[in-house]
Design a protein around this motif. Structure first.
Motif, PDB file in Angstrom:
ATOM      1  N   ALA A 140      62.198  48.433  82.451  1.00  0.00           N
ATOM      2  CA  ALA A 140      62.219  47.021  82.051  1.00  0.00           C
ATOM      3  C   ALA A 140      63.242  46.782  80.946  1.00  0.00           C
ATOM      4  CB  ALA A 140      60.825  46.572  81.609  1.00  0.00           C
ATOM      5  N   VAL A 141      63.259  47.643  79.939  1.00  0.00           N
ATOM      6  CA  VAL A 141      64.220  47.499  78.839  1.00  0.00           C
ATOM      7  C   VAL A 141      65.647  47.644  79.361  1.00  0.00           C
ATOM      8  CG1 VAL A 141      65.085  48.584  76.716  1.00  0.00           C
ATOM      9  CG2 VAL A 141      62.635  48.160  76.997  1.00  0.00           C
ATOM     10  N   LYS A 142      65.882  48.633  80.191  1.00  0.00           N
ATOM     11  CA  LYS A 142      67.231  48.850  80.730  1.00  0.00           C
ATOM     12  C   LYS A 142      67.682  47.671  81.590  1.00  0.00           C
ATOM     13  CE  LYS A 142      66.891  53.889  80.703  1.00  0.00           C
ATOM     14  NZ  LYS A 142      66.585  55.062  81.522  1.00  0.00           N
ATOM     15  N   LEU A 143      66.817  47.199  82.469  1.00  0.00           N
ATOM     16  CA  LEU A 143      67.181  46.063  83.318  1.00  0.00           C
ATOM     17  C   LEU A 143      67.445  44.816  82.483  1.00  0.00           C
ATOM     18  CD1 LEU A 143      64.782  46.623  86.339  1.00  0.00           C
ATOM     19  CD2 LEU A 143      67.267  46.917  86.298  1.00  0.00           C
ATOM     20  N   LEU A 202      71.170  53.238  75.232  1.00  0.00           N
ATOM     21  CA  LEU A 202      71.338  51.939  74.586  1.00  0.00           C
ATOM     22  C   LEU A 202      71.206  51.923  73.068  1.00  0.00           C
ATOM     23  CD1 LEU A 202      69.074  50.081  77.143  1.00  0.00           C
ATOM     24  CD2 LEU A 202      71.555  49.814  76.950  1.00  0.00           C
ATOM     25  N   PHE A 203      70.552  52.893  72.492  1.00  0.00           N
ATOM     26  CA  PHE A 203      70.184  52.817  71.079  1.00  0.00           C
ATOM     27  C   PHE A 203      70.912  53.883  70.271  1.00  0.00           C
ATOM     28  CE2 PHE A 203      66.410  51.717  73.685  1.00  0.00           C
ATOM     29  CZ  PHE A 203      66.459  50.347  73.477  1.00  0.00           C
ATOM     30  N   HIS A 204      71.434  53.470  69.138  1.00  0.00           N
ATOM     31  CA  HIS A 204      72.209  54.388  68.306  1.00  0.00           C
ATOM     32  C   HIS A 204      71.765  54.270  66.846  1.00  0.00           C
ATOM     33  CE1 HIS A 204      76.253  55.526  66.318  1.00  0.00           C
ATOM     34  NE2 HIS A 204      75.578  56.621  66.610  1.00  0.00           N
ATOM     35  N   PHE A 205      71.154  55.344  66.333  1.00  0.00           N
ATOM     36  CA  PHE A 205      70.829  55.446  64.915  1.00  0.00           C
ATOM     37  C   PHE A 205      71.969  56.160  64.201  1.00  0.00           C
ATOM     38  CE2 PHE A 205      66.363  54.903  66.263  1.00  0.00           C
ATOM     39  CZ  PHE A 205      65.988  53.933  65.340  1.00  0.00           C
ATOM     40  N   HIS A 206      72.302  55.695  63.011  1.00  0.00           N
ATOM     41  CA  HIS A 206      73.360  56.315  62.210  1.00  0.00           C
ATOM     42  C   HIS A 206      73.104  56.012  60.742  1.00  0.00           C
ATOM     43  CE1 HIS A 206      75.089  52.263  61.753  1.00  0.00           C
ATOM     44  NE2 HIS A 206      74.748  52.119  63.035  1.00  0.00           N
ATOM     45  N   TYR A 212      70.525  40.361  78.931  1.00  0.00           N
ATOM     46  CA  TYR A 212      71.313  40.385  77.693  1.00  0.00           C
ATOM     47  C   TYR A 212      72.785  40.658  77.982  1.00  0.00           C
ATOM     48  CZ  TYR A 212      72.693  41.429  72.936  1.00  0.00           C
ATOM     49  OH  TYR A 212      73.317  41.419  71.719  1.00  0.00           O
ATOM     50  N   GLN A 213      73.062  41.331  79.062  1.00  0.00           N
ATOM     51  CA  GLN A 213      74.411  41.691  79.503  1.00  0.00           C
ATOM     52  C   GLN A 213      75.165  42.486  78.431  1.00  0.00           C
ATOM     53  OE1 GLN A 213      76.227  38.081  81.004  1.00  0.00           O
ATOM     54  NE2 GLN A 213      74.998  38.194  82.858  1.00  0.00           N
ATOM     55  N   ILE A 214      74.558  43.608  78.054  1.00  0.00           N
ATOM     56  CA  ILE A 214      75.100  44.462  77.002  1.00  0.00           C
ATOM     57  C   ILE A 214      76.510  44.944  77.312  1.00  0.00           C
ATOM     58  CG2 ILE A 214      74.002  46.562  77.894  1.00  0.00           C
ATOM     59  CD1 ILE A 214      74.494  45.751  74.163  1.00  0.00           C
ATOM     60  N   PHE A 252      71.131  51.027  62.668  1.00  0.00           N
ATOM     61  CA  PHE A 252      70.705  50.957  64.064  1.00  0.00           C
ATOM     62  C   PHE A 252      71.524  49.926  64.833  1.00  0.00           C
ATOM     63  CE2 PHE A 252      67.646  49.216  67.273  1.00  0.00           C
ATOM     64  CZ  PHE A 252      67.579  50.334  68.075  1.00  0.00           C
ATOM     65  N   ASP A 253      72.155  50.370  65.933  1.00  0.00           N
ATOM     66  CA  ASP A 253      72.970  49.491  66.772  1.00  0.00           C
ATOM     67  C   ASP A 253      72.497  49.533  68.218  1.00  0.00           C
ATOM     68  OD1 ASP A 253      74.634  49.135  64.555  1.00  0.00           O
ATOM     69  OD2 ASP A 253      76.137  50.563  65.288  1.00  0.00           O
ATOM     70  N   LEU A 254      72.722  48.424  68.906  1.00  0.00           N
ATOM     71  CA  LEU A 254      72.622  48.404  70.363  1.00  0.00           C
ATOM     72  C   LEU A 254      74.009  48.681  70.908  1.00  0.00           C
ATOM     73  CD1 LEU A 254      70.491  45.202  71.099  1.00  0.00           C
ATOM     74  CD2 LEU A 254      69.751  47.587  71.161  1.00  0.00           C
ATOM     75  N   VAL A 255      74.092  49.609  71.840  1.00  0.00           N
ATOM     76  CA  VAL A 255      75.362  49.977  72.465  1.00  0.00           C
ATOM     77  C   VAL A 255      75.091  50.225  73.943  1.00  0.00           C
ATOM     78  CG1 VAL A 255      76.296  51.007  70.348  1.00  0.00           C
ATOM     79  CG2 VAL A 255      75.094  52.439  71.986  1.00  0.00           C
ATOM     80  N   LEU A 256      76.125  50.505  74.691  1.00  0.00           N
ATOM     81  CA  LEU A 256      75.951  50.920  76.081  1.00  0.00           C
ATOM     82  C   LEU A 256      76.788  52.157  76.309  1.00  0.00           C
ATOM     83  CD1 LEU A 256      74.891  50.552  78.966  1.00  0.00           C
ATOM     84  CD2 LEU A 256      76.901  49.117  79.406  1.00  0.00           C
ATOM     85  N   VAL A 257      76.105  53.234  76.686  1.00  0.00           N
ATOM     86  CA  VAL A 257      76.780  54.482  77.024  1.00  0.00           C
ATOM     87  C   VAL A 257      76.253  54.912  78.388  1.00  0.00           C
ATOM     88  CG1 VAL A 257      77.053  56.919  76.420  1.00  0.00           C
ATOM     89  CG2 VAL A 257      77.053  55.177  74.618  1.00  0.00           C
TER      90      VAL A 257
END
Length: 178
Positions: free
Chosen positions: A20-23, A123-127, A29-31, A47-52
């Motif tokens: 559900a989150v990925k879809l 989708l999620f990136h902690f730094h 959201y069209q990441i 914390f960022d939202l990204v697409l890898v």
């Protein structure tokens, strides 16, 4: 609720939440478009939202850019899920069943990504300052949580034999009393 039900329900919930989150991120959201236009979406200083598109396994290991490699990783997820389902069926411990269910749901979720997208959607990136944690998804969280619960259970769980009577199973409770 039986131990088996606990494990399989955890797998189902983990899989459903992950997909559900990925879809939502991909189609609502069209990441991908957001990333193309604006780059990572900072939700917090750490914390960022990204697409890898991860074509490998954890931490990007075993990158598979060809179809044979992708099929191998799909097969690996399938086999792991079967093994986990059998292990859940055989376990007599609720915490073990929960942990295995979390791992199974995550494995299936990432396997579905490989089938649908050719890669796992991360989708999620902690730094924090110069430190950067790998990019992950909900399935990865469930896999790690399940693994941590298995480690916890191995140290603090059952008291030796691993056979705990199921809730509501009076014959086992009576037999345990002597």
């Amino acid at each position: 609720m039986s131990y088996r039900t606990t494990g399989y329900l955890a797998a189902f919930i983990g899989l459903a939440l992950d997909q559900a989150v990925k879809l939502w991120m991909l189609w609502i959201y069209q990441i991908e478009e957001v990333m193309r236009l604006h780059g990572p979406v900072a939700l917090a200083p750490f914390f960022d939202l990204v697409l890898v598109w991860n074509r490998g396994i954890s931490y990007g290991w075993l990158q598979q850019d060809d179809e044979i490699g992708r099929i191998f990783l799909i097969g690996l997820a399938f086999v792991a899920s079967i093994v986990l389902a059998i292990w859940i069926w055989r376990t007599r411990d609720r915490l073990t069943a929960l942990a295995l269910g979390l791992i199974m749901g995550g494995a299936i979720g990432n396997g579905i990504d490989r089938i649908l997208h050719g890669a796992v959607v991360d989708l999620f990136h902690f730094h924090w300052r110069a430190f950067s944690w790998y990019v992950f998804n909900i399935a990865d969280l469930f896999i790690v949580l399940g693994a941590l619960l298995l480690v916890y259970e191995s140290f603090f769980g059952t008291s030796g034999n691993g056979n705990r009577p199921e809730d509501g199973d009076s014959s086992r409770k009576d037999a345990a009393k002597g």
